[in-house]
Write an enzyme that holds these catalytic residues in place. Structure first.
Site, mmCIF file in Angstrom:
data_model
loop_
_atom_site.group_PDB
_atom_site.id
_atom_site.type_symbol
_atom_site.label_atom_id
_atom_site.label_comp_id
_atom_site.label_asym_id
_atom_site.label_seq_id
_atom_site.Cartn_x
_atom_site.Cartn_y
_atom_site.Cartn_z
ATOM 1 N N GLN A 36 31.326 41.603 55.820
ATOM 2 C CA GLN A 36 30.078 40.817 55.865
ATOM 3 C C GLN A 36 29.479 40.606 54.480
ATOM 4 O O GLN A 36 28.392 40.055 54.370
ATOM 5 C CB GLN A 36 29.041 41.511 56.763
ATOM 6 C CG GLN A 36 29.409 41.516 58.220
ATOM 7 C CD GLN A 36 29.468 40.111 58.843
ATOM 8 O OE1 GLN A 36 28.815 39.189 58.386
ATOM 9 N NE2 GLN A 36 30.264 39.959 59.882
ATOM 10 N N HIS B 261 30.954 48.526 62.439
ATOM 11 C CA HIS B 261 31.642 47.663 63.411
ATOM 12 C C HIS B 261 32.724 48.511 64.082
ATOM 13 O O HIS B 261 33.252 49.446 63.467
ATOM 14 C CB HIS B 261 32.283 46.516 62.622
ATOM 15 C CG HIS B 261 32.914 45.433 63.426
ATOM 16 N ND1 HIS B 261 34.157 45.542 64.000
ATOM 17 C CD2 HIS B 261 32.471 44.197 63.745
ATOM 18 C CE1 HIS B 261 34.458 44.421 64.628
ATOM 19 N NE2 HIS B 261 33.448 43.580 64.493
ATOM 20 N N ASP C 233 33.879 48.561 53.979
ATOM 21 C CA ASP C 233 34.186 47.408 54.815
ATOM 22 C C ASP C 233 33.326 46.251 54.325
ATOM 23 O O ASP C 233 32.129 46.188 54.596
ATOM 24 C CB ASP C 233 33.864 47.775 56.279
ATOM 25 C CG ASP C 233 33.991 46.587 57.212
ATOM 26 O OD1 ASP C 233 34.300 45.477 56.738
ATOM 27 O OD2 ASP C 233 33.773 46.782 58.427
ATOM 28 N N CYS D 184 30.071 43.964 68.656
ATOM 29 C CA CYS D 184 31.097 44.974 68.320
ATOM 30 C C CYS D 184 30.495 46.152 67.564
ATOM 31 O O CYS D 184 31.127 46.721 66.658
ATOM 32 C CB CYS D 184 32.247 44.379 67.506
ATOM 33 S SG CYS D 184 33.195 43.171 68.407
ATOM 34 N N LYS E 120 35.801 34.975 57.214
ATOM 35 C CA LYS E 120 34.340 35.104 57.048
ATOM 36 C C LYS E 120 33.897 34.634 55.669
ATOM 37 O O LYS E 120 32.732 34.714 55.317
ATOM 38 C CB LYS E 120 33.915 36.554 57.274
ATOM 39 C CG LYS E 120 34.097 36.975 58.735
ATOM 40 C CD LYS E 120 33.490 38.311 59.000
ATOM 41 C CE LYS E 120 34.041 38.961 60.250
ATOM 42 N NZ LYS E 120 33.278 38.677 61.446
HETATM 43 N N1 PMP Z 1 33.776 44.760 59.897
HETATM 44 C C1 PMP Z 1 32.690 44.005 60.022
HETATM 45 C C2 PMP Z 1 31.397 44.458 59.427
HETATM 46 C C3 PMP Z 1 32.770 42.788 60.708
HETATM 47 O O1 PMP Z 1 31.688 42.026 60.837
HETATM 48 C C4 PMP Z 1 34.005 42.403 61.272
HETATM 49 C C5 PMP Z 1 34.126 41.117 62.049
HETATM 50 N N2 PMP Z 1 33.075 40.866 62.922
HETATM 51 C C6 PMP Z 1 35.102 43.232 61.088
HETATM 52 C C7 PMP Z 1 34.957 44.412 60.405
HETATM 53 C C8 PMP Z 1 36.443 42.885 61.634
HETATM 54 O O2 PMP Z 1 36.912 41.701 61.051
HETATM 55 P P1 PMP Z 1 38.178 40.959 61.647
HETATM 56 O O3 PMP Z 1 37.909 40.795 63.118
HETATM 57 O O4 PMP Z 1 38.210 39.653 60.923
HETATM 58 O O5 PMP Z 1 39.359 41.803 61.372
#
Ligand code: PMP
Length: 412
Positions: free
Chosen positions: A196, A116, A193, A357, A219
């Site tokens: 997910q 991401h 990270d 993203c 999430k």
């Molecule tokens: N890493 C991953 C794999 C994500 O899916 C996301 C959110 N889509 C993020 C990081 C960032 O999370 P946040 O926007 O809640 O900080």
């Protein structure tokens, strides 16, 4: 289960809401909404500062929540749990604090194609500032991480490996245990990270042996604006503070400042106390279930969706690896992703379209984006059927939306 989520009972554009955008954010159960409400009604006070009744109450709840996250991740100590605004801020904290203190020109930061933007851009900024170099491990055609490529990119110059536990765009789960073993053999740290992953599988940071693990509350059925950085205590102790202000200090004078101990050293300013309380309620919610049973339910929804989509001519699944969280990404030969998203929305079905993203991943796959349906514990087989029926009609019959599924009577 479903009835615990009040938002799911509503209609969207006159149809029952089918929420399949859970990888973007999950809905909140009643007990999370109630916990945040009750906090503002009964406990609201700044934490760690005052000696009065309300402050003691909110401070206790705030620190109990930290211990809950410690147990959720099986960290050794609650001092290893730092509250952040989310996964993004947690990664920025490590990149800025650990990265700027430890990286030098020529050092390497190893990422994967699946990341991401939140696990790419902070590292690009720190690379620019320090002269470190970004390396990227490739994926296989099925969207799984290519371990050969990973091994080729990993070297004694690698100082940190930053890898997603599961891809938000195509769902593939990465072999983090193998990655961590290999990285440690080269003397590199590993940041995982988990944005997910935590809503889908139990995570044990000690068994994994990772150095940092991050996730976002929203999430995993919790509120927005709250997240977690887990870091190994010896690493966090050695890292300089990142953001500065109140809470993170022990002693301030104009001749110099002594910083607070862990975890407060990394928690400058008044924290999101309501978010922390809500996150604790979300973990309570999740932990009343057998996570593996929930994962089985999500797997059956995903497999049903995949089989149904594959039977529609012109639809191509993106990322066909089987070790995945409950994410289905696809494209359609005859319809633009955004049109699919809009047409589904007109029938009350929420999916996500675009690059999710993960622009470098889309570039690697030679796509501008995908349509993504992501399932959670409260989704039903019937919802998957509604989604598939809508897709079949959109792609195959191209009937006007109102003929596809008749509108419900107006809801008052
Ligand atoms: N890493 C991953 C794999 C994500 O899916 C996301 C959110 N889509 C993020 C990081 C960032 O999370 P946040 O926007 O809640 O900080």
């Amino acid at each position: 289960m479903r009835q615990q989520f009040p938002i799911l009972g509503q209609q969207a554009h006159g149809y029952p809401l089918v929420y399949l955008d859970n990888a973007a954010t999950t809905q909140k159960p009643e007990r999370v909404i109630e916990a945040v409400n009750a906090y503002y009604r009964e406990q609201n006070a700044n934490v760690h500062r005052a000696s009065h009744y309300l402050s003691a109450k909110s401070t206790r709840a705030f620190e109990v929540a930290r211990e809950q996250v410690q147990h959720f991740l099986n960290a050794r100590s609650s001092n290893e749990i730092i509250w952040t605004r989310g996964a993004t801020e947690a990664i920025n904290l490590v990149a800025n604090s650990w990265g700027r203190a430890n990286l030098q020109a020529g050092d390497e930061i190893l990422l994967t194609c699946l990341e991401h933007h939140a696990n790419i851009v902070p590292w690009q900024l720190v690379a620019e500032a320090t002269g470190a170099v970004i390396k990227v491990a490739d994926i296989r055609a099925d969207g799984s991480l290519c371990m050969d490529s990973f091994s080729q990119q990993l070297s004694d110059k690698t100082k940190i490996v930053c890898v997603t536990h599961a891809s938000n765009a195509i769902g593939t789960i990465t072999p983090v245990a193998d990655i961590i073993t290999a990285a440690h053999q080269q003397g590199a740290l590993v940041l995982v990270d988990g944005a997910q992953m935590v809503a889908h599988q139990a995570v044990d940071v000690q068994t994994l042996g990772c150095d940092f693990y991050v996730f976002s509350g929203h999430k995993v059925f919790g509120p927005t604006g709250i997240g977690v950085l887990y870091g190994r205590k010896d690493l966090l102790d050695a890292m300089p503070p990142w953001q500065a202000g109140g809470e993170m200090i022990e002693q301030v004078s104009f001749s110099g400042t002594r910083f607070n101990s862990l975890p407060f050293k990394f928690e400058a300013g008044t924290p999101n106390v309501a978010g922390v309380i809500g996150m604790a309620a979300a973990l309570d919610f999740l932990q009343q279930f057998d996570l593996s049973q929930l994962a089985e339910h999500e797997l059956s929804l995903r497999q049903k969706a995949e089989a149904g989509l594959q039977a529609i001519p012109g639809i191509r699944l993106v990322g066909e690896a089987q070790d995945k969280v409950s994410v289905v990404s696809f494209i359609c030969d005859h319809l633009h992703n955004q049109d699919i998203g809009l047409l589904l929305d007109q029938q009350g079905i929420a999916v996500r379209t675009g690059h999710h993203c993960t622009m470098p991943l889309m570039e690697r796959l030679n796509l501008s984006g995908t349509v993504r349906a992501s399932f959670s514990v409260y989704n039903s087989e019937e919802e998957v059927e509604r989604f598939l029926a809508a897709m079949r009609r959109l792609v195959m019959a191209e009937q006007p939306v109102d003929e596809i599924s008749p509108k419900l009577p107006e809801q008052h």
